[in-house]
Design a protein around this motif. Sequence first.
Motif, PDB file in Angstrom:
ATOM      1  N   PRO A   1       0.796  -1.241   0.000  1.00 33.47           N
ATOM      2  CA  PRO A   1       0.000   0.000   0.000  1.00 33.47           C
ATOM      3  C   PRO A   1       0.827   1.289   0.000  1.00 33.47           C
ATOM      4  O   PRO A   1       0.319   2.334  -0.404  1.00 33.47           O
ATOM      5  CB  PRO A   1      -0.824  -0.119   1.284  1.00 33.47           C
ATOM      6  N   ASP A   2       2.077   1.228   0.418  1.00 31.08           N
ATOM      7  CA  ASP A   2       2.855   2.460   0.474  1.00 31.08           C
ATOM      8  C   ASP A   2       3.191   3.012  -0.906  1.00 31.08           C
ATOM      9  O   ASP A   2       3.471   4.204  -1.050  1.00 31.08           O
ATOM     10  CB  ASP A   2       4.151   2.237   1.262  1.00 31.08           C
ATOM     11  N   ALA A   3       3.149   2.155  -1.969  1.00 34.50           N
ATOM     12  CA  ALA A   3       3.552   2.619  -3.289  1.00 34.50           C
ATOM     13  C   ALA A   3       2.548   2.314  -4.394  1.00 34.50           C
ATOM     14  O   ALA A   3       2.593   2.933  -5.461  1.00 34.50           O
ATOM     15  CB  ALA A   3       4.896   1.993  -3.664  1.00 34.50           C
ATOM     16  N   PHE A   4       1.620   1.379  -4.157  1.00 30.65           N
ATOM     17  CA  PHE A   4       0.751   0.921  -5.244  1.00 30.65           C
ATOM     18  C   PHE A   4      -0.097   2.048  -5.831  1.00 30.65           C
ATOM     19  O   PHE A   4      -0.176   2.223  -7.047  1.00 30.65           O
ATOM     20  CB  PHE A   4      -0.145  -0.215  -4.761  1.00 30.65           C
ATOM     21  N   PHE A   5      -0.756   2.812  -4.965  1.00 31.45           N
ATOM     22  CA  PHE A   5      -1.651   3.870  -5.436  1.00 31.45           C
ATOM     23  C   PHE A   5      -0.887   4.874  -6.308  1.00 31.45           C
ATOM     24  O   PHE A   5      -1.338   5.270  -7.384  1.00 31.45           O
ATOM     25  CB  PHE A   5      -2.264   4.570  -4.219  1.00 31.45           C
ATOM     26  N   GLN A   6       0.296   5.264  -5.849  1.00 32.67           N
ATOM     27  CA  GLN A   6       1.089   6.222  -6.620  1.00 32.67           C
ATOM     28  C   GLN A   6       1.476   5.643  -7.984  1.00 32.67           C
ATOM     29  O   GLN A   6       1.457   6.350  -9.007  1.00 32.67           O
ATOM     30  CB  GLN A   6       2.364   6.596  -5.852  1.00 32.67           C
ATOM     31  N   ALA A   7       1.838   4.360  -8.022  1.00 35.81           N
ATOM     32  CA  ALA A   7       2.231   3.735  -9.281  1.00 35.81           C
ATOM     33  C   ALA A   7       1.061   3.685 -10.263  1.00 35.81           C
ATOM     34  O   ALA A   7       1.241   3.881 -11.474  1.00 35.81           O
ATOM     35  CB  ALA A   7       2.771   2.328  -9.014  1.00 35.81           C
ATOM     36  N   ARG A   8      -0.132   3.419  -9.737  1.00 38.58           N
ATOM     37  CA  ARG A   8      -1.300   3.373 -10.621  1.00 38.58           C
ATOM     38  C   ARG A   8      -1.585   4.741 -11.225  1.00 38.58           C
ATOM     39  O   ARG A   8      -1.882   4.858 -12.412  1.00 38.58           O
ATOM     40  CB  ARG A   8      -2.541   2.895  -9.840  1.00 38.58           C
ATOM     41  N   GLU A   9      -1.476   5.790 -10.432  1.00 38.06           N
ATOM     42  CA  GLU A   9      -1.764   7.133 -10.930  1.00 38.06           C
ATOM     43  C   GLU A   9      -0.682   7.648 -11.871  1.00 38.06           C
ATOM     44  O   GLU A   9      -0.926   8.542 -12.683  1.00 38.06           O
ATOM     45  CB  GLU A   9      -1.931   8.104  -9.746  1.00 38.06           C
ATOM     46  N   ALA A  10       0.501   7.051 -11.802  1.00 41.72           N
ATOM     47  CA  ALA A  10       1.596   7.503 -12.655  1.00 41.72           C
ATOM     48  C   ALA A  10       1.323   7.253 -14.136  1.00 41.72           C
ATOM     49  O   ALA A  10       1.983   7.843 -15.000  1.00 41.72           O
ATOM     50  CB  ALA A  10       2.897   6.808 -12.247  1.00 41.72           C
TER      51      ALA A  10
END
Length: 458
Positions: free
Chosen positions: A92-101
């Motif tokens: 969860p610490d990085a998944f959301f950011q990667a999806r929005e990238a």
Amino acid sequence: MACRQTGFAMLCSATVQEAQDLACVAHMATLRSRVPFVHFFDGFRTSHEIRNIATLSDDDLRSLVDRELVAGHRRRAQTPDRPLLRGTAQNPDAFFQAREASNPFYDTCADHVALAMQAFGARTGRSYAPFEYDGDPAAERVVVVMGSAAAAVRAAVAALRARGERVGLLQVRLYRPFATALFASELPATVRSVAVLDRTKEPGAPAEPLCLDVHAALAAAGRGEVAIIGGRYGLSGKEFTPAMALAVFAELGRERPRHGFTIGIADDVTRRSLDWNDGDWDNGDRDTEPEPPAEQLTEALFYGLGADGTVGANKSSIKILGDATDRCVQGYFVYDSKKSGAMTVSHLRFGRTPFEAPWLIRRAGFVACHQFGFLDRHDVLAAAAPGATVLLNVPGPPDEVWDRLPREVQERVLELGLQLHAIDAAKVAAAAGVGNRINTIMQVCFFALTGLLTPADA
């Protein structure tokens, strides 16, 4: 529709010609946008239709597909020679950011598709757009649809505009990513009501997927005054005709049009279906339909038995006439999962000028019944036009044919002034040593009676 959340761009073709052309456009756009594409079209209605098309040459493809983009795509391929970490499992610490990238790729995808379509049109002369409007520039009622049904709606629009009604069609080709601003810009500012047709059903949803997209697009554009209704059609390839499109426009014209309607079936359970009358279209509105006049268009129906070769023979006829003459041809074949032993119906059209008619024939100038027993069980002359040519495969001598016909068939022949021809195809096939494969014999008769080819050429 079941794939729309995957992140693939989705491009929809409406005709056999588009199926070829937009395959090229999808390839051009995916290389430029770096977004994967699904190019789709109506199963069976488009995928199984036989048409003659303007084919793309290798030189066309070399001109349209940028080789440097192909090379760049290959350089990004995963290979042990150039190790690269990609597509990891993330917490969860990085998944959301990667999806929005990935957003920038989707933000520009529609522009890449539009540019690819423009380049394709400049090369071939066949122009397309992500959303294409057709109709009155000051339309008040508009139908939104994608796929082959657009041709039926377009025919209805032409008929209604001939009466002075302000209507239009907005055809969706780029379904994902759904470019909301571009969609809203294609809709005339005068529109008061919109009907969105979906070839799917999502039980429990407030509307079907395309209808919800249209709601969101017009809301984002500040077009909240436009009344939007949704309806379903064509599930499992159910027939959709210009007469049904007329019924949708009529519903839009009501003071309180119904949302969640169906068209093409008689829903006697929840009573959500619209009424339509194909007979009215054939007798009246068809005269303003954008098809060639009757003397330039031959429409033929063939009733056969699964595995008797009728469908195969008609596919051959379409290809022969498409290759050996300058006629525009169309072939469509109706048969079900019972296959061998079930009735097949072949729908063939031949025109001297281009035409689009992705619906079944209802007024045929030629009707052939390859199985004599069908005359007792099916109304094979239901779609025969007045004065049509009828070809029957009848066992026995010719002087007994009339007396063996069911009374209803005799009455229809006399009522419509049909030109009746018969042959004992099974006897001819047996003499020729081809067993029960009567298809070649009946095909020869078809060419002889219609004059589409000279006997020597046939």
